[in-house]
Design an enzyme around this catalytic site. Structure first.
Site, PDB file in Angstrom:
ATOM      1  N   ARG A  49      -8.888   0.435   2.714  1.00 54.29           N
ATOM      2  CA  ARG A  49      -8.672   1.099   2.607  1.00 54.29           C
ATOM      3  C   ARG A  49      -7.517   1.234   2.035  1.00 54.29           C
ATOM      4  O   ARG A  49      -6.541  -0.101   2.273  1.00 54.29           O
ATOM      5  CB  ARG A  49      -8.616   2.345   3.343  1.00 54.29           C
ATOM      6  CG  ARG A  49      -9.945   2.470   4.589  1.00 54.29           C
ATOM      7  CD  ARG A  49      -9.897   2.292   5.528  1.00 54.29           C
ATOM      8  NE  ARG A  49     -11.315   3.326   6.473  1.00 54.29           N
ATOM      9  CZ  ARG A  49     -11.307   2.941   8.015  1.00 54.29           C
ATOM     10  NH1 ARG A  49      -9.828   3.242   8.758  1.00 54.29           N
ATOM     11  NH2 ARG A  49     -12.646   3.726   7.939  1.00 54.29           N
ATOM     12  N   ASP A  51      -3.140   2.897   1.760  1.00 56.87           N
ATOM     13  CA  ASP A  51      -2.786   4.347   1.911  1.00 56.87           C
ATOM     14  C   ASP A  51      -1.955   5.218   1.345  1.00 56.87           C
ATOM     15  O   ASP A  51      -1.976   4.933   0.083  1.00 56.87           O
ATOM     16  CB  ASP A  51      -1.435   4.131   2.543  1.00 56.87           C
ATOM     17  CG  ASP A  51      -1.807   2.898   3.906  1.00 56.87           C
ATOM     18  OD1 ASP A  51      -3.173   3.193   4.804  1.00 56.87           O
ATOM     19  OD2 ASP A  51      -1.633   1.838   4.896  1.00 56.87           O
ATOM     20  N   TYR A 109      -2.893  -8.568  -3.856  1.00 54.62           N
ATOM     21  CA  TYR A 109      -2.629  -7.073  -3.850  1.00 54.62           C
ATOM     22  C   TYR A 109      -1.245  -8.130  -4.563  1.00 54.62           C
ATOM     23  O   TYR A 109      -0.201  -8.937  -4.030  1.00 54.62           O
ATOM     24  CB  TYR A 109      -2.159  -7.253  -2.270  1.00 54.62           C
ATOM     25  CG  TYR A 109      -2.955  -5.699  -1.400  1.00 54.62           C
ATOM     26  CD1 TYR A 109      -2.965  -4.851  -2.073  1.00 54.62           C
ATOM     27  CD2 TYR A 109      -3.462  -6.761  -1.224  1.00 54.62           C
ATOM     28  CE1 TYR A 109      -3.967  -4.149  -0.888  1.00 54.62           C
ATOM     29  CE2 TYR A 109      -4.795  -6.397  -0.187  1.00 54.62           C
ATOM     30  CZ  TYR A 109      -4.671  -5.020  -1.002  1.00 54.62           C
ATOM     31  OH  TYR A 109      -5.276  -3.839   0.377  1.00 54.62           O
ATOM     32  N   ARG A 195       3.465  -4.626   2.836  1.00 54.19           N
ATOM     33  CA  ARG A 195       3.990  -4.179   3.202  1.00 54.19           C
ATOM     34  C   ARG A 195       5.209  -4.342   3.960  1.00 54.19           C
ATOM     35  O   ARG A 195       6.757  -4.722   4.167  1.00 54.19           O
ATOM     36  CB  ARG A 195       4.315  -2.154   3.447  1.00 54.19           C
ATOM     37  CG  ARG A 195       3.427  -1.550   2.034  1.00 54.19           C
ATOM     38  CD  ARG A 195       3.130  -0.101   2.366  1.00 54.19           C
ATOM     39  NE  ARG A 195       3.846   0.533   2.761  1.00 54.19           N
ATOM     40  CZ  ARG A 195       3.583   1.610   3.089  1.00 54.19           C
ATOM     41  NH1 ARG A 195       2.573   2.172   3.923  1.00 54.19           N
ATOM     42  NH2 ARG A 195       5.241   2.668   3.505  1.00 54.19           N
TER      43      ARG A 195
END
Length: 243
Positions: A49, A51, A109, A195
């Site tokens: 998933r 965000d 990422y 993050r």
């Protein structure tokens, strides 16, 4: 028949990947498109998933269907019913034991940040860092503490149902003309983990915190929490690796 797709999407106008009531999600718009083609109640399963406001260059999902369409034609068929901020890049048939999430070996990422003057055209796609320059070498040195297998409980939001132990195989930070890219590859990531890691490294680059401070957080295994979370619009799911 099990179909695997690679999809890219602009996360700006989405409340994330996962379908949820009264909120626009990537999962919902793709499932709606597929169901228009098949007339079935298809559920798609993703590699993971993302965000709200987070983007994807190469997200992977699969679904099962009885609809007789050539595997590579699914790309064109689904795209016909998708909004402009979502695009299927590839479709193919895979074996029934393939799973987009559980078959994944690694994920990559990228986080993009600019220290240049504010650019309104980039505001949804690059974090516009407003506090001056960042020390690239300090961030590169501090990033080394995250390489390897660690308990990342201090750098994620987690519940008691899953482990927070993850392995990061590489973490590269590059800079060109005021644009920074953080490239992180690992076997999996908990919510906000990328993050928070980037947010901590930014604090080091700004000389507000030290490498030793981040190491202390990491070694506390959740006893102390990272309070620095980079803004979502700079984050991209870049690639999912399979065996």
């Amino acid at each position: 028949m099990r179909i695997q797709c690679i999809v890219s999407y602009d996360g700006t106008s989405f409340y994330g990947w996962q379908k949820q009531p009264d909120c626009r999600s990537v999962q919902e718009v793709i499932e709606t498109a597929i169901n228009k083609i098949t007339g079935e109640n298809n559920i798609i399963h993703s590699s993971g998933r993302t965000d709200a406001k987070v983007h994807a260059s190469n997200q992977v999902f699969h679904f099962d269907t009885q609809k007789d369409i050539a595997p590579k034609q699914w790309q064109r068929a689904i795209n016909h019913f998708l909004p402009e901020d979502v695009y299927i890049k590839q479709s193919q048939q895979v074996s029934d034991d393939f799973h987009s999430r559980y078959s994944a070996m690694k994920k990559e990422y990228h986080y993009r940040l600019s220290t240049n003057p504010y650019n309104p055209f980039e505001r949804h796609y690059i974090y516009q860092y407003p506090y001056g320059t960042l020390d690239l070498k300090s961030m590169q040195e501090a990033s080394k503490i995250f390489i390897g297998t660690h308990d990342f409980a201090s750098f994620c939001v987690y519940d008691q149902l899953g482990t927070t132990v993850r392995t990061i195989s590489s973490l590269e930070i590059i800079e060109e003309n005021g644009y920074f890219t953080f490239k992180i590859v690992g076997d999996g990531f908990r919510r906000y983990m990328v993050r928070m890691i980037v947010g901590g490294l930014i604090q080091v680059g700004a000389h507000r915190r030290s490498k030793d401070f981040l190491l202390e957080l990491l070694e506390s295994r959740g006893t102390k929490k990272c309070l620095f979370k980079a803004e979502p619009q700079g984050l991209y799911l870049e690639h999912v690796y399979y065996e």
